[in-house]
Write an enzyme that holds these catalytic residues in place. Structure first.
Site, PDB file in Angstrom:
ATOM      1  N   LYS A   1      38.647  -5.665  27.205  1.00  0.00           N
ATOM      2  CA  LYS A   1      39.461  -4.734  26.412  1.00  0.00           C
ATOM      3  C   LYS A   1      40.150  -3.740  27.336  1.00  0.00           C
ATOM      4  O   LYS A   1      39.588  -3.335  28.354  1.00  0.00           O
ATOM      5  CB  LYS A   1      38.586  -3.951  25.427  1.00  0.00           C
TER       6      LYS A   1
ATOM      7  N   LYS B   1      26.691  -1.678   9.727  1.00  0.00           N
ATOM      8  CA  LYS B   1      26.423  -2.715  10.744  1.00  0.00           C
ATOM      9  C   LYS B   1      26.004  -2.089  12.068  1.00  0.00           C
ATOM     10  O   LYS B   1      25.041  -2.533  12.698  1.00  0.00           O
ATOM     11  CB  LYS B   1      27.672  -3.572  10.917  1.00  0.00           C
ATOM     12  N   ASP B   2      26.724  -1.055  12.514  1.00  0.00           N
ATOM     13  CA  ASP B   2      26.388  -0.410  13.783  1.00  0.00           C
ATOM     14  C   ASP B   2      25.055   0.328  13.694  1.00  0.00           C
ATOM     15  O   ASP B   2      24.271   0.336  14.648  1.00  0.00           O
ATOM     16  CB  ASP B   2      27.498   0.555  14.212  1.00  0.00           C
TER      17      ASP B   2
ATOM     18  N   HIS C   1      29.745  -2.391  21.123  1.00  0.00           N
ATOM     19  CA  HIS C   1      30.100  -3.767  20.808  1.00  0.00           C
ATOM     20  C   HIS C   1      30.267  -4.610  22.077  1.00  0.00           C
ATOM     21  O   HIS C   1      30.656  -4.088  23.121  1.00  0.00           O
ATOM     22  CB  HIS C   1      31.408  -3.798  20.011  1.00  0.00           C
TER      23      HIS C   1
ATOM     24  N   ASN D   1      44.259  -4.612  18.701  1.00  0.00           N
ATOM     25  CA  ASN D   1      43.614  -3.935  17.577  1.00  0.00           C
ATOM     26  C   ASN D   1      44.000  -2.468  17.560  1.00  0.00           C
ATOM     27  O   ASN D   1      44.280  -1.879  18.617  1.00  0.00           O
ATOM     28  CB  ASN D   1      42.079  -4.020  17.689  1.00  0.00           C
TER      29      ASN D   1
ATOM     30  N   TYR E   1      43.503  -1.220  21.248  1.00  0.00           N
ATOM     31  CA  TYR E   1      42.732  -2.061  22.170  1.00  0.00           C
ATOM     32  C   TYR E   1      43.527  -3.345  22.413  1.00  0.00           C
ATOM     33  O   TYR E   1      43.806  -4.083  21.477  1.00  0.00           O
ATOM     34  CB  TYR E   1      41.401  -2.519  21.586  1.00  0.00           C
TER      35      TYR E   1
ATOM     36  N   ARG F   1      31.987   4.298  16.863  1.00  0.00           N
ATOM     37  CA  ARG F   1      32.168   2.844  16.766  1.00  0.00           C
ATOM     38  C   ARG F   1      31.548   2.185  18.002  1.00  0.00           C
ATOM     39  O   ARG F   1      31.876   2.530  19.120  1.00  0.00           O
ATOM     40  CB  ARG F   1      33.663   2.490  16.678  1.00  0.00           C
TER      41      ARG F   1
ATOM     42  N   ARG G   1      63.109  16.236  25.518  1.00  0.00           N
ATOM     43  CA  ARG G   1      63.036  15.283  24.398  1.00  0.00           C
ATOM     44  C   ARG G   1      61.613  14.905  24.045  1.00  0.00           C
ATOM     45  O   ARG G   1      61.320  14.469  22.935  1.00  0.00           O
ATOM     46  CB  ARG G   1      63.802  14.001  24.743  1.00  0.00           C
TER      47      ARG G   1
ATOM     48  N   GLU H   1      54.069   4.584  31.146  1.00  0.00           N
ATOM     49  CA  GLU H   1      53.678   3.178  31.088  1.00  0.00           C
ATOM     50  C   GLU H   1      52.173   3.145  30.840  1.00  0.00           C
ATOM     51  O   GLU H   1      51.386   3.419  31.746  1.00  0.00           O
ATOM     52  CB  GLU H   1      54.043   2.473  32.389  1.00  0.00           C
TER      53      GLU H   1
ATOM     54  N   HIS I   1      30.869  -1.630  24.753  1.00  0.00           N
ATOM     55  CA  HIS I   1      31.890  -0.600  24.590  1.00  0.00           C
ATOM     56  C   HIS I   1      31.755   0.103  23.245  1.00  0.00           C
ATOM     57  O   HIS I   1      31.467  -0.523  22.227  1.00  0.00           O
ATOM     58  CB  HIS I   1      33.293  -1.218  24.679  1.00  0.00           C
TER      59      HIS I   1
ATOM     60  N   GLN J   1      45.013 -10.510  21.375  1.00  0.00           N
ATOM     61  CA  GLN J   1      44.986  -9.734  20.145  1.00  0.00           C
ATOM     62  C   GLN J   1      45.125  -8.256  20.489  1.00  0.00           C
ATOM     63  O   GLN J   1      44.646  -7.812  21.533  1.00  0.00           O
ATOM     64  CB  GLN J   1      43.645  -9.986  19.431  1.00  0.00           C
TER      65      GLN J   1
ATOM     66  N   GLU K   1      30.364 -12.115  18.239  1.00  0.00           N
ATOM     67  CA  GLU K   1      30.410 -10.654  18.358  1.00  0.00           C
ATOM     68  C   GLU K   1      29.041 -10.053  18.051  1.00  0.00           C
ATOM     69  O   GLU K   1      28.369 -10.467  17.100  1.00  0.00           O
ATOM     70  CB  GLU K   1      31.441 -10.076  17.390  1.00  0.00           C
TER      71      GLU K   1
END
Length: 199
Positions: A70, A166-167, A60, A47, A130, A57, A21, A26, A117, A45, A141
């Site tokens: 995270k 920004k990065d 951060h 993300n 995340y 990315r 299938r 987990e 990260h 939260q 941040e």
């Protein structure tokens, strides 16, 4: 749960059960994380980002306390996930470590508060989830330039990095250190101890 060379970073390799299938696994177990890290992650939260090949990315991080821990997984595709120790006074300050997260191994990466990260998408498209211990708070941040030569992160050859404005404009590690932007190892350790007593 296997510790990386940077204190506060852990890699989880799940057991993947397959049959005609498909597959079942987990991706996250609170008990396993608590046993490894010494405290639970408060889920504030979740993300999800979708990136095309070459998108980079990060790097951060958030002010500590409370920072933002995270737990990162790649739901589809593949990424090179990178943790950077930016905690001033840490024995591994400035060191980075990379782990491939993909839809085959289904590994997850835990990144403690105070660590930097970032990741680069390796596949044509990569979907990343995340779990975050704190909600997004723009005033707390920050970022470091992921292409900072002093960091020397070995991003995959043959891929042109695609960064947000920004990065791309983020400070180097040296600039962030000089302006007092980085968390201290002492403050992070004190916060980890506090979390352990609350679990």
């Amino acid at each position: 749960m296997e510790p990386l060379s940077i204190d506060g970073a852990w890699c989880h390799t799940p057991r993947v059960h397959t049959d005609p299938r498909g597959a079942f696994l987990e991706t996250y177990r609170a008990h396993d994380l608590r046993e490894a890290v010494g405290h639970a992650i408060d889920l504030a939260q979740v993300n999800c980002s979708v990136s095309r090949r070459g998108v980079l990315r990060g790097i951060h991080f958030a002010d500590v306390p409370p920072g933002q821990a995270k737990y990162v997984t790649c739901l589809s595709g593949a990424i090179l996930d990178v943790v950077v120790d930016i905690r001033v006074g840490s024995p591994t300050f400035g060191r980075w470590e990379a782990v491939r997260l993909d839809e085959e191994s289904r590994r997850g990466l835990y990144v403690a508060e105070g660590l930097g990260h970032g990741f680069m998408a390796l596949s044509e498209q990569a979907t990343v989830s995340y779990l975050c211990s704190e909600p997004y708070a723009p005033g707390r941040e920050h970022g470091l330039n992921p292409l900072d030569p002093d960091l020397g992160i070995e991003w995959p050859a043959g891929l042109d990095p695609v960064l947000s404005d920004k990065d791309a404009a983020a400070p180097t590690l040296k600039e962030a250190l000089e302006t007092g932007l980085l968390p201290t190892y002492e403050a992070c350790q004190a916060y980890y101890r506090k979390l352990a007593t609350q679990s």
